[in-house]
Design a protein around this motif. Structure first.
Motif, mmCIF file in Angstrom:
data_model
loop_
_atom_site.group_PDB
_atom_site.id
_atom_site.type_symbol
_atom_site.label_atom_id
_atom_site.label_comp_id
_atom_site.label_asym_id
_atom_site.label_seq_id
_atom_site.Cartn_x
_atom_site.Cartn_y
_atom_site.Cartn_z
ATOM 1 N N MET A 20 2.841 9.832 21.493
ATOM 2 C CA MET A 20 2.568 9.485 20.408
ATOM 3 C C MET A 20 4.311 8.775 20.061
ATOM 4 N N ALA A 21 4.122 8.659 18.559
ATOM 5 C CA ALA A 21 4.740 7.397 18.343
ATOM 6 C C ALA A 21 4.732 7.336 16.286
ATOM 7 N N THR A 22 5.194 6.941 15.577
ATOM 8 C CA THR A 22 5.909 7.013 14.577
ATOM 9 C C THR A 22 5.416 5.587 13.977
ATOM 10 N N ALA A 23 4.651 4.678 13.362
ATOM 11 C CA ALA A 23 5.123 3.344 13.633
ATOM 12 C C ALA A 23 5.388 3.162 11.707
ATOM 13 N N ASP A 24 5.862 1.763 11.934
ATOM 14 C CA ASP A 24 5.462 0.640 10.204
ATOM 15 C C ASP A 24 4.820 -0.071 10.289
ATOM 16 N N PHE A 25 4.359 0.065 9.301
ATOM 17 C CA PHE A 25 3.435 -1.374 9.380
ATOM 18 C C PHE A 25 3.438 -2.375 8.122
ATOM 19 N N GLY A 26 5.019 -2.568 7.966
ATOM 20 C CA GLY A 26 5.585 -2.918 6.317
ATOM 21 C C GLY A 26 5.729 -2.516 5.583
ATOM 22 N N GLY A 27 6.328 -0.634 6.132
ATOM 23 C CA GLY A 27 5.868 0.213 4.802
ATOM 24 C C GLY A 27 4.827 0.838 4.570
ATOM 25 N N VAL A 28 3.894 0.950 5.487
ATOM 26 C CA VAL A 28 3.381 1.798 5.574
ATOM 27 C C VAL A 28 3.916 2.192 6.631
ATOM 28 N N LEU A 69 -1.934 -11.198 6.772
ATOM 29 C CA LEU A 69 -3.018 -9.339 6.473
ATOM 30 C C LEU A 69 -2.776 -9.213 4.995
ATOM 31 N N ARG A 70 -1.403 -9.355 4.891
ATOM 32 C CA ARG A 70 -1.253 -9.306 3.273
ATOM 33 C C ARG A 70 -1.763 -10.123 2.229
ATOM 34 N N ALA A 71 -2.142 -11.359 2.530
ATOM 35 C CA ALA A 71 -3.408 -12.080 1.795
ATOM 36 C C ALA A 71 -4.313 -11.597 1.954
ATOM 37 N N MET A 72 -5.200 -10.988 2.888
ATOM 38 C CA MET A 72 -6.151 -10.253 2.915
ATOM 39 C C MET A 72 -6.506 -8.617 2.985
ATOM 40 N N ALA A 73 -5.673 -8.246 1.088
ATOM 41 C CA ALA A 73 -5.280 -6.771 1.178
ATOM 42 C C ALA A 73 -6.091 -6.032 1.078
ATOM 43 N N GLY A 74 -7.272 -6.358 0.473
ATOM 44 C CA GLY A 74 -8.931 -5.392 0.757
ATOM 45 C C GLY A 74 -9.276 -5.191 2.190
ATOM 46 N N ALA A 75 -8.965 -5.962 3.159
ATOM 47 C CA ALA A 75 -9.294 -5.608 3.917
ATOM 48 C C ALA A 75 -8.065 -4.482 4.750
ATOM 49 N N VAL A 76 -6.748 -4.619 5.001
ATOM 50 C CA VAL A 76 -5.689 -4.345 4.881
ATOM 51 C C VAL A 76 -6.142 -3.073 4.453
ATOM 52 N N GLU A 77 -5.914 -2.392 3.603
ATOM 53 C CA GLU A 77 -6.563 -1.152 2.838
ATOM 54 C C GLU A 77 -7.550 -0.103 2.982
ATOM 55 N N GLY A 78 -8.117 -0.742 3.522
ATOM 56 C CA GLY A 78 -9.931 -0.229 3.669
ATOM 57 C C GLY A 78 -9.230 0.436 5.610
ATOM 58 N N GLU A 79 -8.582 -0.671 6.422
ATOM 59 C CA GLU A 79 -8.128 0.179 8.160
ATOM 60 C C GLU A 79 -7.120 0.906 7.463
ATOM 61 N N LEU A 80 -5.791 0.485 6.590
ATOM 62 C CA LEU A 80 -4.528 2.301 6.898
ATOM 63 C C LEU A 80 -4.460 3.213 5.156
ATOM 64 N N GLY A 81 -5.778 2.591 4.472
ATOM 65 C CA GLY A 81 -5.836 3.808 3.006
ATOM 66 C C GLY A 81 -5.398 3.149 2.528
ATOM 67 N N GLU A 82 -4.435 2.273 2.235
ATOM 68 C CA GLU A 82 -3.737 1.621 0.841
ATOM 69 C C GLU A 82 -3.162 0.094 1.365
ATOM 70 N N PRO A 83 -3.225 0.082 0.671
ATOM 71 C CA PRO A 83 -1.532 -1.473 0.527
ATOM 72 C C PRO A 83 -0.972 -1.783 1.159
ATOM 73 N N LEU A 84 -1.052 -2.751 2.027
ATOM 74 C CA LEU A 84 0.785 -3.069 2.528
ATOM 75 C C LEU A 84 1.880 -2.573 0.880
ATOM 76 N N PRO A 85 3.034 -2.759 1.643
ATOM 77 C CA PRO A 85 3.684 -3.428 0.548
ATOM 78 C C PRO A 85 4.376 -4.835 0.457
#
Length: 85
Positions: A20-28, A69-85
């Motif tokens: 397993m790993a801890t991964a950073d998705f642009g702040g998440v 993906l930042r330009a598609m904020a709603g799609a990312v929030e649906g996948e990660l549960g929160e928006p990218l910073p």
């Protein structure tokens, strides 16, 4: 919609026999399974889909994808549960 999102591996550990790993998705940060990407190391960028790292990508491609993906904020929030910073 199902997305594969690039994340940078910050640390790797074993959890109940799974790599397993801890991964950073642009702040998440999220926990991801590396069983499909045994070559991934700390600092690697991986594409993650539903909690599994499915392939590695280079840093430049990861940043380009995160910008899109930042330009598609709603799609990312649906996948990660929160928006990218």
């Amino acid at each position: 919609m199902c997305l594969g999102i690039p994340g940078r591996v910050l640390e790797i550990h074993d959890e109940a026999g799974l790599r397993m790993a801890t991964a950073d998705f642009g702040g998440v940060r999220r926990e991801v399974c590396l069983s499909c990407t045994p070559e991934a190391e700390v600092g690697s960028y991986v594409i993650v889909h539903v909690g599994f790292a499915i392939t590695q990508v280079d840093e430049a491609e990861a940043h380009r994808t995160l910008d899109v993906l930042r330009a598609m904020a709603g799609a990312v929030e649906g996948e990660l549960g929160e928006p990218l910073p």
